[in-house]
Motif scaffolding. Structure first.
Motif, PDB file in Angstrom:
ATOM      1  N   ASP A  66      -7.234  -1.537  -5.012  1.00  0.00           N
ATOM      2  CA  ASP A  66      -6.409  -1.789  -6.191  1.00  0.00           C
ATOM      3  C   ASP A  66      -6.288  -0.447  -6.902  1.00  0.00           C
ATOM      4  N   LYS A  67      -5.186   0.253  -6.615  1.00  0.00           N
ATOM      5  CA  LYS A  67      -5.079   1.636  -7.071  1.00  0.00           C
ATOM      6  C   LYS A  67      -4.932   1.765  -8.578  1.00  0.00           C
ATOM      7  N   GLU A  68      -4.286   0.776  -9.205  1.00  0.00           N
ATOM      8  CA  GLU A  68      -4.111   0.813 -10.667  1.00  0.00           C
ATOM      9  C   GLU A  68      -5.473   0.899 -11.362  1.00  0.00           C
ATOM     10  N   ASN A  69      -6.426   0.124 -10.831  1.00  0.00           N
ATOM     11  CA  ASN A  69      -7.715   0.004 -11.501  1.00  0.00           C
ATOM     12  C   ASN A  69      -8.856   0.701 -10.763  1.00  0.00           C
ATOM     13  N   GLY A  70      -8.535   1.406  -9.702  1.00  0.00           N
ATOM     14  CA  GLY A  70      -9.570   2.136  -8.964  1.00  0.00           C
ATOM     15  C   GLY A  70     -10.625   1.238  -8.344  1.00  0.00           C
ATOM     16  N   ILE A  71     -10.184   0.047  -7.929  1.00  0.00           N
ATOM     17  CA  ILE A  71     -11.133  -0.939  -7.400  1.00  0.00           C
ATOM     18  C   ILE A  71     -11.014  -1.025  -5.875  1.00  0.00           C
ATOM     19  N   VAL A  72     -12.139  -1.008  -5.177  1.00  0.00           N
ATOM     20  CA  VAL A  72     -12.147  -1.315  -3.747  1.00  0.00           C
ATOM     21  C   VAL A  72     -12.256  -2.833  -3.622  1.00  0.00           C
ATOM     22  N   ARG A  73     -11.132  -3.455  -3.252  1.00  0.00           N
ATOM     23  CA  ARG A  73     -11.149  -4.928  -3.159  1.00  0.00           C
ATOM     24  C   ARG A  73     -12.132  -5.370  -2.091  1.00  0.00           C
ATOM     25  N   PHE A  74     -11.992  -4.758  -0.919  1.00  0.00           N
ATOM     26  CA  PHE A  74     -12.980  -4.954   0.151  1.00  0.00           C
ATOM     27  C   PHE A  74     -12.713  -3.890   1.185  1.00  0.00           C
ATOM     28  N   SER A  75     -13.698  -3.666   2.031  1.00  0.00           N
ATOM     29  CA  SER A  75     -13.567  -2.645   3.057  1.00  0.00           C
ATOM     30  C   SER A  75     -14.466  -3.017   4.216  1.00  0.00           C
ATOM     31  N   PRO A  76     -13.934  -2.967   5.430  1.00  0.00           N
ATOM     32  CA  PRO A  76     -14.789  -3.252   6.584  1.00  0.00           C
ATOM     33  C   PRO A  76     -15.988  -2.300   6.648  1.00  0.00           C
ATOM     34  N   ASN A  77     -15.854  -1.085   6.087  1.00  0.00           N
ATOM     35  CA  ASN A  77     -16.949  -0.116   6.123  1.00  0.00           C
ATOM     36  C   ASN A  77     -18.037  -0.398   5.092  1.00  0.00           C
TER      37      ASN A  77
END
Lengths: 310, 310
Positions: free
Chosen positions: A71-82
């Motif tokens: 979520d680039k607006e809020n600098g949030i990693v929604r989820f990541s396989p890593n």
């Protein structure tokens, strides 16, 4: 103006202090990510590494290229396989609090495209298709000067365009995605599957099969290696032809480990794409190997800041 | 504000006076194109038809949706399969001189996408993938609010994305383009090829096979028709899944003659795309049948003016 670029990987975090005028990396360092310590701790470790790297120097802001859905607006990693434990993890704001600087977060394949636009083969261009051929196939697109991220920020998944519905099973569950042919993982799988038929191929002279070994062997005229190279070229050519027809780009830039194969990959690829594109598209684009090589991650991350503040 | 929309086809030119506030078509007319008279004469005929249609009413400007490759900056038709003699034909400036109004030209598939954004299923949306399934398969994309036309204005050729390299020969010379499966032409070809095997199919009850006959027969449970329907759905689903992964759109809008098949096409298509997209893309988009129907061309053309002057 100096910018800190953070290339956040599953195993290592690479950090660089970048001169935004020319993309020169003034200083860089690398730390282990240590995902198992938890997100808060990972962020603290990154903050400390940045403080150490920038001691005595001022810098303007921080860009982070992270795998996963952002979520680039809020600098949030929604989820990541890593980072399997990160769900809606506020990477940007946590790091910003620790450093007292603006922090911008973007998907790593998108930031690769930005890095090429600001410092690589895409300087001065507004229509760029970028592919990273590594463990997976990542995509980043700049069209009419805008990074194409889509309505919820997860677009440009160029690796998961189906190029042959009768193709191999992809990690995403579909068959015949570009990633299932052109990632390093796919190349190793394709080689290994044929070991019985080609036991004497020099691809197998070392125990561990790698994509690099395949292209090295192709350069030496190895039959299996050339066959695999041709399959990768055909798959990439079909995918890239589609991207050319869709985006009508000035340049298609290919990076990631597989791209380092160089001419043995790029020469037949250029030829084949040129055969496949419709006549009106001929000579409207180039296919270029990323010139940023091992600095692509850091420069891409630094470019996020430039693109957002532009 | 009133705008004149001109839907320039190979056989007919449809012209409408459109109220830009609500997309209401206040008046419309249709003339034969008569390509054989030459470009200058075609333009004169269009100008006269516009003067006749707008007699006694003021209008702001003219938008023209034209098949082919368009230089939108200069209103030039570079070339068009429908107008074989037109090479770099200055359609916009010629018409503008005759009328004394601004004239904007855009590719017809792009103007279809604009029509949906301004007056159809894309109102209020900034991420739209539009497909027209007619004689060919046309594409128009709005991403981050911008019409994606690419570096030389010929992008969004969604019909010529290869979805199966072992598929049928396409008019463009490649194999297995989306157009070779999902255009009306392709559907008729696919039906005709199987006439010997399915001589009793109700598709063939009239001498002339049409895409409409295929979908009508499918609705009646005809076995061949359902088989063809499934093939069209599978091809469209693979293509649309790619477009969703690339553009992460809010809506995929499908128009053109084939789209009028309605639920017999759209219901299985929605289901199949939902199976194929990666989990993160589920519920991020809708697949909608164009609501503009026979006015899509005129409203699309009028929208060119709104988009350019916006």
């Amino acid at each position: 103006m100096n910018i800190v670029g953070v290339d956040l990987g599953g195993t290592y975090v690479k950090i660089g202090l970048v001169d935004s005028k020319n993309g020169k990396i003034l200083k860089k360092s690398s730390i282990e990510t240590k995902v198992e310590l938890g997100g808060q701790e990972v962020v603290k470790r990154i903050a400390n590494a940045i403080l150490e790297l920038t001691e005595g120097t001022d810098y303007h802001a921080v860009g982070i290229g992270s795998p996963g859905s952002i979520d680039k607006e809020n600098g949030i990693v929604r989820f990541s396989p890593n980072f399997p434990d990160w769900h809606n993890f506020p990477l940007g704001s946590l790091l910003s609090e620790l450093l007292g600087k603006n922090v911008y977060v973007e998907n790593d394949a998108n930031s690769f495209a930005l890095g090429e636009k600001w410092f690589g083969a895409g300087i001065g261009k507004n229509h760029i298709v970028a592919l990273t051929l590594g463990t997976g196939v990542g995509g980043g697109v700049i069209s009419h000067g805008t990074l194409i991220t889509g309505s919820t920020g997860i677009g440009a998944e160029l690796g998961h365009v189906i190029i042959n519905p009768n193709g191999p099973l992809c990690g995403c569950g579909n068959y015949g995605c570009l990633e299932s042919y052109a990632s390093a993982t796919a190349i190793v799988r394709m080689a290994t599957e044929r070991k019985k038929k080609f036991p004497d191929s020099i691809i197998f002279k070392n125990e561990k099969v790698t994509a690099k070994a395949v292209f090295d062997a192709a350069r030496d005229g190895d039959r299996l290696a050339l066959m695999l190279r041709d399959e990768v070229v055909e798959a990439l050519a079909i995918g890239i032809t589609g991207f050319v027809h869709i985006f009508n780009p000035e340049v298609v830039i290919i990076g990631g480990g597989v791209s380092r194969a160089g001419d043995i990959l790029f020469e037949p690829l250029r030829k084949r794409v040129n055969e496949l594109v419709m006549p009106t598209f001929k000579d409207t684009f180039e296919i270029i190997q990323s010139p940023l090589v091992e600095n692509a991650g850091i420069l891409g991350a630094a470019s996020i800041v430039l693109q957002r503040e532009n």
